[in-house]
Design an enzyme around this catalytic site. Structure first.
Site, PDB file in Angstrom:
ATOM      1  N   HIS A 166       0.713  -1.387   0.160  1.00 43.33           N
ATOM      2  CA  HIS A 166       0.239   0.153   0.256  1.00 43.33           C
ATOM      3  C   HIS A 166       0.725   1.549  -0.084  1.00 43.33           C
ATOM      4  O   HIS A 166       1.102   2.087   0.858  1.00 43.33           O
ATOM      5  CB  HIS A 166      -0.848  -0.168   1.316  1.00 43.33           C
ATOM      6  N   HIS A 206      -4.184   3.426  -3.738  1.00 44.14           N
ATOM      7  CA  HIS A 206      -4.435   2.684  -2.228  1.00 44.14           C
ATOM      8  C   HIS A 206      -3.280   1.368  -1.562  1.00 44.14           C
ATOM      9  O   HIS A 206      -2.826   0.838  -1.150  1.00 44.14           O
ATOM     10  CB  HIS A 206      -5.655   1.751  -2.285  1.00 44.14           C
ATOM     11  N   GLU A 253     -17.836  -4.369  24.951  1.00 40.41           N
ATOM     12  CA  GLU A 253     -17.257  -5.289  24.484  1.00 40.41           C
ATOM     13  C   GLU A 253     -15.904  -5.601  23.967  1.00 40.41           C
ATOM     14  O   GLU A 253     -14.845  -5.634  23.707  1.00 40.41           O
ATOM     15  CB  GLU A 253     -17.969  -6.332  24.387  1.00 40.41           C
ATOM     16  N   HIS A 262     -27.612 -15.902  24.626  1.00 43.16           N
ATOM     17  CA  HIS A 262     -27.551 -15.188  25.605  1.00 43.16           C
ATOM     18  C   HIS A 262     -26.825 -16.808  25.937  1.00 43.16           C
ATOM     19  O   HIS A 262     -25.690 -16.144  26.721  1.00 43.16           O
ATOM     20  CB  HIS A 262     -27.883 -14.717  26.660  1.00 43.16           C
TER      21      HIS A 262
HETATM   22  C1  TPP Z   1     -11.682  -4.662   9.827  1.00 44.70           C
HETATM   23  C2  TPP Z   1     -10.959  -4.677   8.050  1.00 44.70           C
HETATM   24  N1  TPP Z   1     -11.255  -4.842   7.477  1.00 44.70           N
HETATM   25  C3  TPP Z   1     -11.332  -4.411   6.307  1.00 44.70           C
HETATM   26  C4  TPP Z   1      -9.582  -3.949   5.527  1.00 44.70           C
HETATM   27  C5  TPP Z   1      -9.264  -4.526   4.908  1.00 44.70           C
HETATM   28  N2  TPP Z   1      -9.132  -2.215   4.130  1.00 44.70           N
HETATM   29  C6  TPP Z   1      -7.439  -2.180   4.024  1.00 44.70           C
HETATM   30  S1  TPP Z   1      -7.114  -0.850   3.416  1.00 44.70           S
HETATM   31  C7  TPP Z   1      -8.754  -0.634   3.557  1.00 44.70           C
HETATM   32  C8  TPP Z   1      -9.196   0.860   2.882  1.00 44.70           C
HETATM   33  C9  TPP Z   1      -9.327   2.333   4.584  1.00 44.70           C
HETATM   34  O1  TPP Z   1      -9.530   2.712   3.901  1.00 44.70           O
HETATM   35  P1  TPP Z   1      -8.392   4.097   4.346  1.00 44.70           P
HETATM   36  O2  TPP Z   1      -8.277   3.997   6.087  1.00 44.70           O
HETATM   37  O3  TPP Z   1      -9.427   5.531   3.798  1.00 44.70           O
HETATM   38  O4  TPP Z   1      -6.531   4.259   3.670  1.00 44.70           O
HETATM   39  P2  TPP Z   1      -6.097   4.824   3.146  1.00 44.70           P
HETATM   40  O5  TPP Z   1      -6.682   4.286   0.962  1.00 44.70           O
HETATM   41  O6  TPP Z   1      -6.409   6.377   3.314  1.00 44.70           O
HETATM   42  O7  TPP Z   1      -5.082   3.833   2.475  1.00 44.70           O
HETATM   43  C10 TPP Z   1      -9.793  -1.996   3.560  1.00 44.70           C
HETATM   44  C11 TPP Z   1     -11.090  -1.909   3.988  1.00 44.70           C
HETATM   45  C12 TPP Z   1      -9.349  -4.444   7.370  1.00 44.70           C
HETATM   46  N3  TPP Z   1      -7.883  -4.158   6.882  1.00 44.70           N
HETATM   47  N4  TPP Z   1      -9.617  -4.456   8.153  1.00 44.70           N
END
Ligand code: TPP
Length: 649
Positions: A20, A251, A400, A462
């Site tokens: 990334h 990204h 939680e 539960h």
């Molecule tokens: C809990 C979770 N859901 C989905 C992902 C997959 N994922 C990684 S980065 C991302 C997008 C994040 O966007 P942003 O925080 O704006 O990052 P940027 O594009 O600015 O690098 C996703 C959906 C993850 N790593 N963790």
């Protein structure tokens, strides 16, 4: 200096052919301000207890962290490691992994976790500050969070808790780039983040994330605030990339040779891949050297602190518990064995905690709004509040997931030992944080009560069915289900004595008889043992956990009346039992047919009962009714165990 981060990040992602680049390139300026002007750290003393913590919650941008660690001179983070980004055995995993290299404070990747870990770190800092004073504990926790972190539900729990606790030394830097994977964030979110954080009691500010003076000014203000601070840093993802900057294309994929070449031109960075000119390197090294004096001065303060305070501080940092802590448990166990009460194991756990909190002052307990049900608050514990960070008990509220992730942060920070309660069913609500406790190998103790249909009238929503099996499937997690008060004390002892292993202690709501009368040896330590040997040659082995061990004992009596000698094995912790040698396991389980009884999904029990054995368990969801009716209705009874035993022999 920021361009060095950008170049290393795009080069490493390009070489790995995955990763990334966008986030590190976008946040390079903000990170440069943080590291050059504010962050208190020393690459040559990375475990310095009073260092500021830096958490990259947006873990996919790991190259930002690795570049910073490399440039500031963490010896382990060599250029070679950057070149081995995302390769097997490297220190530079796809997402930052705790333990892979000094300077990585927590494992991030599941978005939002780092933010919630940081809340725990900030709590630990205030707690230790209350105990040891400003001279030894006075540091900040910085977080970089992205849009994704803030969209995740866990962020709500984390920021709400941090605002409530007025964690003024927590500073969150939001990478406000309006881009996530699917495209512009406007596709999915319209929150006004500043108002959101403000409503949660935070100090908020916004700055152009590429204007280093503006960012620095926001830091200055944050440092003066009496609340946690949120700084929205307006940035361009993949800043510098000619066509991909500002777009989702940057990204999570290598930029490609042409785009990288264009970026080098735009940024005025004419150097070949992985090359950083000496002048820039020198400036980064000087940044890395900034903290040496502070860490030296801190060590001197520690050396000059009163001996008792110093020893206590050092002991807590080491993770060693006070010598003699087990003594408190010996007394409790002996009392249980003599008085043989019929009580719920959650109640026994409460009694154990009453004894432990005075001998383990670093315990920080809590519950997600189920204190009275979980029996997690010891009599002597004061509340940890903004007015009294020295308290040992946190009302986490109905959060939680936030609680579990905060406990990871507490444990990672060091100097404290966290435990927290909820209902076993809600481990599903915090499962990812539990998984990360195991992945990181930290001592977090989950006190999960109401562990079966035995909770009764609250009904199937539960009543855990598949939760034990699911938790047992997590590598590196100890799942304890003690059968009686004595085993409850033993399981607490085992959880506390494992500094690198998280534990779940699953406890009953309903009363169970005290089955164990011997307390000299912690028999739960081997995970399973013969609680009652067969009288005569063993014809069947009955295996149970928790409240069903008493069911197995009753079945043993019924079988005895029928002339069938049966042994009962209590198996409070599968993981510890599996770690025993084959001979021990074979002796305990025996060669006779086996019947397991557990008021939960039978999933996984095959391994102990074998093809010929039987499992008396729950193959459907529970129901709302008094507990005794449910055990009868779902046929988790001594009579059914007897039937299964007779069928299998
Ligand atoms: C809990 C979770 N859901 C989905 C992902 C997959 N994922 C990684 S980065 C991302 C997008 C994040 O966007 P942003 O925080 O704006 O990052 P940027 O594009 O600015 O690098 C996703 C959906 C993850 N790593 N963790």
């Amino acid at each position: 200096m920021a361009n060095a981060i950008r170049a290393l990040s795009m080069d490493a992602v390009e070489k790995a052919k995955s990763g990334h680049p966008g986030m590190p390139m976008g946040m390079a300026d903000v990170a440069t301000v943080l590291f050059t002007k504010f962050l208190k750290f020393d690459p040559h003393d990375p475990a310095w207890p009073d260092r500021d913590r830096f958490v990259l919650s947006a873990g996919h941008g790991s190259m930002l962290l690795y570049s910073l660690l490399h440039l500031t001179g963490y010896p382990e983070m060599t250029l070679e490691e950057l070149k081995r980004f995302r390769q097997l055995g490297s220190r530079t995993a796809g997402h930052p992994e705790y333990g892979h290299a000094p300077g990585i404070e927590t494992t991030t990747g599941p978005l939002g976790q780092g933010l919630a870990n940081a809340v725990g770190m900030a709590i630990a800092e205030r707690s230790l500050n209350a105990r040891f004073g400003d001279a030894l504990v006075d540091h900040r926790t910085y977080v970089i969070a992205g849009d994704g972190c803030l969209m995740e539900g866990i962020s709500h729990e984390a920021i709400s808790l941090a605002g409530h606790l007025k964690l003024r030394k927590l500073i969150v830097l939001w990478d406000d780039n309006s881009v996530s994977i699917d495209g512009p964030t406007a596709l999915a979110v319209s929150d006004d983040q500043l108002e959101r954080f403000e409503a949660a009691g935070w100090n908020v500010a916004a700055a152009d994330g590429h204007d280093t003076d503006a960012v620095a000014a926001a830091f200055d203000l944050a440092h003066k605030s009496s609340r946690p601070s949120f700084i929205a840093c307006r940035t361009t993802i993949a800043f510098g990339a000619p066509t991909k900057a500002g777009t989702a294309a940057a990204h999570g994929a290598p930029l490609g040779a042409a785009e990288i070449e264009g970026a080098r031109k735009r940024l005025g960075w004419p150097y070949p891949p992985f090359e950083v000119p000496e002048t820039t390197r020198a400036r980064w090294r000087a940044t890395g050297g900034r903290g040496a004096e502070a860490s030296r001065a801190w060590r001197e303060r520690l050396a000059q602190a009163p001996a008792e305070l110093r020893h206590e501080f050092e002991r807590r940092q080491s993770g060693e518990l006070l010598a003699g802590w087990r003594g408190a448990l010996t007394e409790v166990k002996a009392k249980f064995a003599t008085e043989a009460p019929k009580i719920a194991t959650r109640q026994a756990s409460g009694t154990v905690l009453d004894a432990l909190t005075s001998v383990i002052p670093e315990l920080i307990g809590g519950s997600a709004d189920l204190t009275g049900s979980n029996n997690t608050k010891a009599k002597s514990q004061a509340l940890l509040t903004p007015k009294h960070y020295g308290g040992g008990y946190i009302h986490y509220g109905v959060r939680e997931h936030g609680m579990a992730a905060a406990m990871n942060g507490l444990a990672l920070h060091g100097g404290v030992v966290p435990y927290g309660g909820s209902f076993l069913i809600f481990t599903d609500y915090c499962r990812n944080a539990i998984r990360l406790s195991a992945l990181m190998g930290v001592r977090v103790i989950y006190v999960m009560t109401h562990d079966s249909i035995g909770l009764g009238e609250d009904g199937p929503t539960h009543q855990p069915i598949e939760q034990l099996a699911a938790l047992r499937a997590v590598p590196g997690l100890h799942v304890f289900r003690p059968a009686d008060p004595v085993e409850t004390a033993e399981c607490w002892e085992l959880a506390l004595a494992a500094p690198k292993t998280p534990s779940i202690i699953a406890l009953t709501r309903q009363g169970v008889p005290t089955l164990r009368r011997d307390t000299n040896e912690n028999r739960s330590a081997r995970g399973g043992y013969v609680l009652a040997e067969a009288e005569g040659e063993r014809r069947v082995t009955l295996i149970g956990t928790g409240s069903e061990v008493a069911v197995a004992m009753a079945a043993r009596d019924l079988l005895k009346a029928k002339g069938v000698p049966a042994a009962v094995v209590s198996l409070p912790c599968w993981e510890l039992f599996d770690a025993e040698d084959a001979t021990y396991r074979a002796t305990v389980l025996g060669t006779a047919p086996r019947v397991a009884v557990e008021a939960a999904s039978p999933f996984g029990w095959e391994r102990y009962v074998g093809e010929a054995g039987a499992v008396v368990g729950m193959t459907r969801f529970g129901a709302s009714a008094p507990a005794e009716d449910l055990f009868r209705h779902f046929e988790i009874t001594a009579e059914k165990v007897v039937e299964a035993a007779l069928r299998s022999i």
